[in-house]
Enzyme design. Structure first.
Site, PDB file in Angstrom:
ATOM      1  N   ASP A 115       7.543   8.988  -4.306  1.00  0.00           N
ATOM      2  CA  ASP A 115       5.871   8.874  -3.224  1.00  0.00           C
ATOM      3  C   ASP A 115       5.413   7.817  -4.082  1.00  0.00           C
ATOM      4  O   ASP A 115       6.159   6.859  -3.676  1.00  0.00           O
ATOM      5  CB  ASP A 115       5.678   9.964  -3.487  1.00  0.00           C
ATOM      6  CG  ASP A 115       5.030  10.318  -2.393  1.00  0.00           C
ATOM      7  OD1 ASP A 115       4.023   9.622  -2.184  1.00  0.00           O
ATOM      8  OD2 ASP A 115       4.951  11.425  -1.755  1.00  0.00           O
ATOM      9  N   HIS A 161       6.421   4.494  -2.786  1.00  0.00           N
ATOM     10  CA  HIS A 161       5.957   3.961  -1.106  1.00  0.00           C
ATOM     11  C   HIS A 161       4.723   3.082  -1.259  1.00  0.00           C
ATOM     12  O   HIS A 161       4.083   3.015  -0.275  1.00  0.00           O
ATOM     13  CB  HIS A 161       5.281   4.992  -0.504  1.00  0.00           C
ATOM     14  CG  HIS A 161       5.989   6.924  -0.235  1.00  0.00           C
ATOM     15  ND1 HIS A 161       5.965   7.828   0.502  1.00  0.00           N
ATOM     16  CD2 HIS A 161       7.712   6.315  -0.167  1.00  0.00           C
ATOM     17  CE1 HIS A 161       6.633   8.408   0.632  1.00  0.00           C
ATOM     18  NE2 HIS A 161       7.951   7.463   0.270  1.00  0.00           N
TER      19      HIS A 161
END
Ligand SMILES: *[C@@H]1O[C@H](CO)[C@@H](O)[C@H](O)[C@H]1NC(C)=O
Ligand SMILES: *[C@@H]1O[C@H](CO)[C@@H](O)[C@H](O)[C@H]1NC(C)=O
Length: 401
Positions: free
Chosen positions: A225, A248
């Site tokens: 993430d 991310h």
């Protein structure tokens, strides 16, 4: 980072310094977890030994510095809270070994945090590997039946704490977030390594919120993430020489979760490298009313390698288009500058400013930005919606202010 040598050099220097210079003055007490019953065999539950060593170090008022020493070995540990008024001392946790989670993922999974430091001041964690063994929980989540899976634990959390140093720590396969800094002041993270598969769910590298005067430097974050996520109430955050990917990217937000929300102010990201990440430098908010804001963000010096959205402000963040009324975001974004950013975008839109119609972005600034679309046949482009700003120097693709 390719410089583990640097960390071990630092640690051995530190070790030498602490034991041979400080100790003779008897200002330092050392608490070896082994003498509290810990066993580095990877099988014996050493949780009580660690919390007992903490209690002893914390209670010590005779010395200025207490060292909790964890020798080489693998220590099996359940979730533990480290708290208390250790005001007379500073505590150094010097870790040479690896801390491992129990094989039953539910033991960590049901706790919010694996290691939780709450209301402490002057605590340093130097070295060590934290292995949360997240695979079994991720597999449970991937199998669909989410309600049968516990939500999972953050590996290392600091709450309401001041004057914290985390240096040379490796976190692998966290169940959820790796490191969380919440409600803290003056926290220095350096030489952090984070490692989890790109497919692991919600394994943000470092999350900061409601905190001020935080530095994250010389760290490598490979996870599923956000590399670094920056929540409401973050002020004076300095990020330098961080490598991200997979993951991310660096993200301010999601903001506008709530109406009453503190702003994000004075964030600097310097010399960052993004490799194959979803985003590079992102600011995102839900399309909801909010008193939140983002003011004073300085992105300076970044290399993007095949990044899907290298520069992005997304004020219409609404994953799955669920529970998002058709409203505009109340979060005011202003004074955000991007300078010396170069590399490749994996999508055509390399620069995207999707701002709020009711609270447009103001004082955006692009300077010396050079991004190309990896697919050579098309040029990258930029997208603007309610975005006010100026471009300086060479900006490619052309800005759309
Ligand atoms: C902004 O944050 C940096 C640390 O990241 C700090 O040195 C600087 O003083 C802050 N600026 C203001 C105006 O508070
Ligand atoms: C943005 O910066 C300008 C000048 O640097 C300043 O005048 C303005 O007040 C800032 N915006 C906000 C919302 O603080």
């Amino acid at each position: 980072m390719g410089k583990p040598l640097h960390i071990s050099f630092f640690l051995s220097f530190f070790f030498t310094f602490v034991f041979f210079i400080l100790r003779p003055s008897s200002a330092t007490n050392v608490y070896n977890v082994i003498s509290f019953g810990a066993k580095g065999d990877g099988l014996t539950d050493s949780t009580k030994a660690f919390t007992d060593a903490w209690a002893a170090a914390c209670a010590c008022i005779a010395s200025t510095t207490s060292i909790i020493f964890v020798p080489r070995g693998r220590y099996l540990l359940r979730p533990a809270v480290f708290s208390g008024q250790c005001t007379r001392t500073s505590i150094i946790i010097l870790i040479k070994g690896t801390l491992v989670a129990p094989s039953d993922y539910r033991i960590l999974g049901k706790a919010d945090n694996w290691f939780s430091f709450e209301g402490v001041s002057g605590v340093s964690i130097l070295g060590g590997a934290l292995d949360a063994r997240g695979h079994a929980l991720w597999a449970c989540k991937a199998a669909g039946n989410q309600q049968h899976c516990p939500s999972g634990a953050t590996t290392l959390s600091f709450t309401n704490s001041n004057n914290i140093m985390i240096k040379g720590v490796l976190s692998v396969n966290s169940q959820m977030f790796h490191i969380v800094i919440n409600g803290c002041n003056n926290v220095h993270l350096q030489g952090i390594s984070i490692k989890a598969p790109g497919s692991s769910p919600n394994t943000d590298g470092i999350h900061v919120q409601l905190s001020a005067n935080i530095a994250i430097v010389r760290s490598i974050i490979r996870t599923g993430d956000d590399c670094i996520s920056i929540g409401p109430g973050t002020r004076n955050l300095w990020i330098e020489r961080v490598k991200c990917g997979p993951g991310h990217g660096i993200s301010i937000g999601s903001l506008a979760k709530d109406m009453e929300e503190e702003g994000v102010e004075n964030v600097t990201v310097r010399t960052a490298v993004f490799t194959g990440t979803q985003n590079g430098l992102r600011i995102k908010s839900w399309p909801r009313p909010s008193k939140g804001f983002v003011n004073g963000v300085h992105f300076r010096g970044a290399v993007m390698d095949n990044v899907q959205y290298p520069i992005v402000i997304d004020q219409n963040y609404c994953p799955g288009d669920e529970d998002c009324p058709s409203q505009e975001s109340g979060v005011k974004v202003s004074n955000v500058s991007y300078k010396d950013i170069e590399g490749t975008s994996a999508t055509e839109v390399a620069i995207k400013f999707h701002c709020s119609a009711t609270d447009p972005c103001t004082f955006l600034r692009l300077e010396d930005v050079k991004l190309s679309y990896v697919n050579d046949e098309r040029v990258a482009r930029s997208f603007c919606r309610y975005a006010n700003g100026k471009a300086y120097g060479l900006v490619q693709p052309d800005s759309c202010f």
